[in-house]
Every structure is written in structure tokens, then in C-alpha cells.
Design a protein around this motif. Sequence first.
Motif, PDB file in Angstrom:
ATOM      1  N   ASN A 122       5.223  18.156   8.999  1.00 55.69           N
ATOM      2  CA  ASN A 122       4.793  16.780   8.752  1.00 55.69           C
ATOM      3  C   ASN A 122       5.834  15.982   7.970  1.00 55.69           C
ATOM      4  N   GLY A 123       6.623  16.652   7.154  1.00 56.86           N
ATOM      5  CA  GLY A 123       7.638  15.957   6.373  1.00 56.86           C
ATOM      6  C   GLY A 123       8.717  15.328   7.219  1.00 56.86           C
ATOM      7  N   ASP A 124       8.859  15.794   8.459  1.00 57.55           N
ATOM      8  CA  ASP A 124       9.869  15.232   9.366  1.00 57.55           C
ATOM      9  C   ASP A 124       9.341  14.033  10.144  1.00 57.55           C
ATOM     10  N   ILE A 125       8.045  13.775  10.058  1.00 55.47           N
ATOM     11  CA  ILE A 125       7.422  12.668  10.783  1.00 55.47           C
ATOM     12  C   ILE A 125       7.510  11.398   9.934  1.00 55.47           C
ATOM     13  N   PHE A 126       8.041  10.308  10.504  1.00 49.61           N
ATOM     14  CA  PHE A 126       8.265   9.086   9.745  1.00 49.61           C
ATOM     15  C   PHE A 126       7.083   8.125   9.767  1.00 49.61           C
ATOM     16  N   LEU A 127       6.483   7.931  10.930  1.00 50.01           N
ATOM     17  CA  LEU A 127       5.481   6.863  11.071  1.00 50.01           C
ATOM     18  C   LEU A 127       4.052   7.371  11.170  1.00 50.01           C
ATOM     19  N   PHE A 128       3.839   8.400  11.969  1.00 53.29           N
ATOM     20  CA  PHE A 128       2.475   8.858  12.253  1.00 53.29           C
ATOM     21  C   PHE A 128       1.963   9.761  11.124  1.00 53.29           C
ATOM     22  N   GLU A 129       1.526   9.150  10.020  1.00 54.03           N
ATOM     23  CA  GLU A 129       0.969   9.934   8.919  1.00 54.03           C
ATOM     24  C   GLU A 129      -0.428  10.447   9.238  1.00 54.03           C
ATOM     25  N   ASP A 130      -1.173   9.687  10.039  1.00 54.80           N
ATOM     26  CA  ASP A 130      -2.529  10.082  10.410  1.00 54.80           C
ATOM     27  C   ASP A 130      -2.443  11.151  11.505  1.00 54.80           C
ATOM     28  N   GLU A 131      -2.914  12.336  11.203  1.00 55.31           N
ATOM     29  CA  GLU A 131      -2.793  13.456  12.134  1.00 55.31           C
ATOM     30  C   GLU A 131      -3.543  13.191  13.433  1.00 55.31           C
ATOM     31  N   ASN A 132      -4.688  12.519  13.352  1.00 55.89           N
ATOM     32  CA  ASN A 132      -5.445  12.201  14.569  1.00 55.89           C
ATOM     33  C   ASN A 132      -4.667  11.251  15.464  1.00 55.89           C
ATOM     34  N   ASP A 133      -4.034  10.228  14.844  1.00 56.69           N
ATOM     35  CA  ASP A 133      -3.212   9.297  15.625  1.00 56.69           C
ATOM     36  C   ASP A 133      -2.058  10.040  16.298  1.00 56.69           C
ATOM     37  N   LEU A 134      -1.419  10.935  15.565  1.00 52.17           N
ATOM     38  CA  LEU A 134      -0.276  11.675  16.118  1.00 52.17           C
ATOM     39  C   LEU A 134      -0.719  12.570  17.269  1.00 52.17           C
ATOM     40  N   SER A 158       0.838  -1.202   0.000  1.00 55.95           N
ATOM     41  CA  SER A 158       0.000   0.000   0.000  1.00 55.95           C
ATOM     42  C   SER A 158       0.872   1.250   0.000  1.00 55.95           C
ATOM     43  N   ASP A 159       0.279   2.381  -0.344  1.00 58.12           N
ATOM     44  CA  ASP A 159       1.032   3.642  -0.373  1.00 58.12           C
ATOM     45  C   ASP A 159       1.609   3.977   0.998  1.00 58.12           C
ATOM     46  N   VAL A 160       0.811   3.755   2.035  1.00 55.77           N
ATOM     47  CA  VAL A 160       1.271   4.076   3.394  1.00 55.77           C
ATOM     48  C   VAL A 160       2.451   3.190   3.774  1.00 55.77           C
ATOM     49  N   SER A 161       2.355   1.888   3.488  1.00 47.36           N
ATOM     50  CA  SER A 161       3.451   0.963   3.809  1.00 47.36           C
ATOM     51  C   SER A 161       4.708   1.321   3.032  1.00 47.36           C
ATOM     52  N   LEU A 162       4.539   1.701   1.771  1.00 45.97           N
ATOM     53  CA  LEU A 162       5.688   2.095   0.950  1.00 45.97           C
ATOM     54  C   LEU A 162       6.386   3.315   1.533  1.00 45.97           C
ATOM     55  N   ARG A 163       5.613   4.304   1.951  1.00 51.28           N
ATOM     56  CA  ARG A 163       6.212   5.524   2.491  1.00 51.28           C
ATOM     57  C   ARG A 163       6.943   5.241   3.794  1.00 51.28           C
ATOM     58  N   ARG A 164       6.336   4.413   4.652  1.00 56.41           N
ATOM     59  CA  ARG A 164       7.017   4.058   5.909  1.00 56.41           C
ATOM     60  C   ARG A 164       8.314   3.309   5.636  1.00 56.41           C
ATOM     61  N   LEU A 165       8.250   2.346   4.722  1.00 51.77           N
ATOM     62  CA  LEU A 165       9.439   1.554   4.387  1.00 51.77           C
ATOM     63  C   LEU A 165      10.534   2.450   3.827  1.00 51.77           C
TER      64      LEU A 165
END
Length: 329
Positions: free
Chosen positions: A272-284, A193-200
Motif C-alpha cells: 500500500n505504501g507504493d500506491i499514490f492515489l487510491f488510499e481507499d482499498e475498496n476503490d482500488l 484534509s489528511d487525504v488531500s495532504l497525503r496525495r499532494l
Amino acid sequence: MPSAKEIKTLNAGERRVLENIRTAILNENAAHSYIIEGGSGASRLRCSLYIACTVACENKNSDGTPCFNCNQCRKILENEHTDIKVIATDREKEKTINVEKIRSLRKEAYVLPTDCDYHIFIISECEKMNVNSQNALLKILEEPPENTLFLLCVPSKEMLLPTVVSRAQSHSLGRTTAQENEIIFREKFKKLSDVSLRRLAKMQCIFDKIELDASDAKVIDNAYEIAKQYYIDKNYRIIENLPSDKGDLILTLSTLAVSARDIALAKRGADNGDIFLFEDENDLNSAQSGISMRRAMELYEIFSRAAERVQGSGNISSIMSELFADIRK
């Protein structure tokens, strides 16, 4: 050995190095010896095999790049070429590239190649050569036979004797950006998925000495869920959800360290560009709501230290017990 598809999927650092060396080869101005440093071990080997294919290819493209389909390229990639050898340790039996291997290489180098115009020797783990091995190699680097090319792969040229470094042309792969990694992974791992790719892609920036793959993406995604359990659900028994495999455990602990880093950066108002894992703003927002920046930094140190201790073959049971105590404080 990497496949033709993997070799053709190059990052920016690899493209830069290969363009420089390929130009020298096409202009018949190549050095006898090259040091390829930096990047991961897989990246260094991939570059070396690409160079070997560039030299030996029977059906080069118009820009001088190898076809990867001809008989010469195929034999190189399948490690079956009589004139092009990869020298490495037998991981199950050896910890070093001993002097006998280098002496054997020297003898081969003085025999005329039989299958193509060049002998090419790729030493894929130069950091594992002891002083005697390096001195033996130096003798042939000082007076190399004609039509012989040495490719020395090493994390850093500082791990080689200065006399060896002085006899070779050095090229550094450097470090890649998350954006560059994402382009490569999107081509290689089409099912992620796009999210998994970005995290990886972002985690690859941290693990620059090893090359992550699709199975690591699953470990990172699972680690992210563990991080949410810890920070958002206040589940302090996350130890029970950690993987038993040592490699997966190191990657999980490292990812948890990055999650703590994300929270510390968010507390400081980072982009946000400096954040690696928490892409979901609510989760962060939920994760950082009940934790101070100081505690986030403490957790970064705790998870990082645990990963380093596991990697150092420490007592995992003892490390996990200490980790459980530290994260409940």
C-alpha cells in the motif's frame, strides 16, 4: 518573493544544505560562490534568501539562524535591500539572462556595500544564462571582491560551463520523500484534509522541479474523482470533465497517469505504501477489477504522453481528440 513563514518551512534537503553553509558562515570560512542545484525553483530561491538572511541578520538566534524579523531580514524578503539582489529574467519580456545584466552585476560588486557588510547576488535562474553571460560571470568569480557572495541557483550544475562550476562550491538539494513533503505541507496548508495532504505530498515527489500548493491539491482531488469515473463507473467521456486551464490540465493528466500506475502496481501485488492515489482499498479493488496490468501500463503511457504534449504547447484540441480515442480502446 516567499514570506518569512515559507522560508522557515524547510524540507530535509534544504535543511542539510543550509546547515552546511550556515556553519561555514558562522566559522568565517564561507566560499565566495555557491551553486545550489536540484529541487524546485522555489526551493532554490528559498535557500538562497535564507543564506542571505543568515549573513545579514542583525538579531541571530543562539544557533546562528536568522530571526527573519529585523530590518535587514525584512528588506531581503521584500526585495528592497540595496546590497542584496535577486537576478532573474523578466518573464514577460526576456527568455535569457543577458550579458548586460551580468556586466551590471559586476560593476555593483566592486562598489562597497552601504546597508550591511556584504554584497550578495542571487542568480535565481542560472540555466537561462547564455554562454556570453556565463563567461562574463566567470571573470568576477575568478577574482571576486571582498565581502561579496554569489548564490547560483540551477536545476543541475551540468547546465553551467565547467569553468563556472569549478569556481563555486556545489550543494544539491536532492529529492524529498512523500513523508517529508507531508510534514511541510501540513504546516503550510492547515485547511487541507489528511487525504488531500497525503496525495499532494506524494505527487510532489513526481513534480520535483516545481512546487505544488493548496490549489493544486484541489486539482489532484478532482483528477482522482475523474479516475474513479473512468475505472469504476466505466465513464469513457472523462474528457468533458478535464479542466480548461493549461497548468491544471497538465497536472490532471499527470495524476491520471499516476492512477494507472497505481492499478498496475496493485495488479503486481505492491504494498500500500507504493500506491499514490487510491488510499481507499475498496476503490482500488473496484478500479483494478476490470482492467489488465498491460492495459494499465498502456494508459499510464497514454496519459503521460498527453501531459507532455500539452506542456510542449501542442494543439490541445487535437491532443484531446487523440486521447479520447486512445482511452476508449
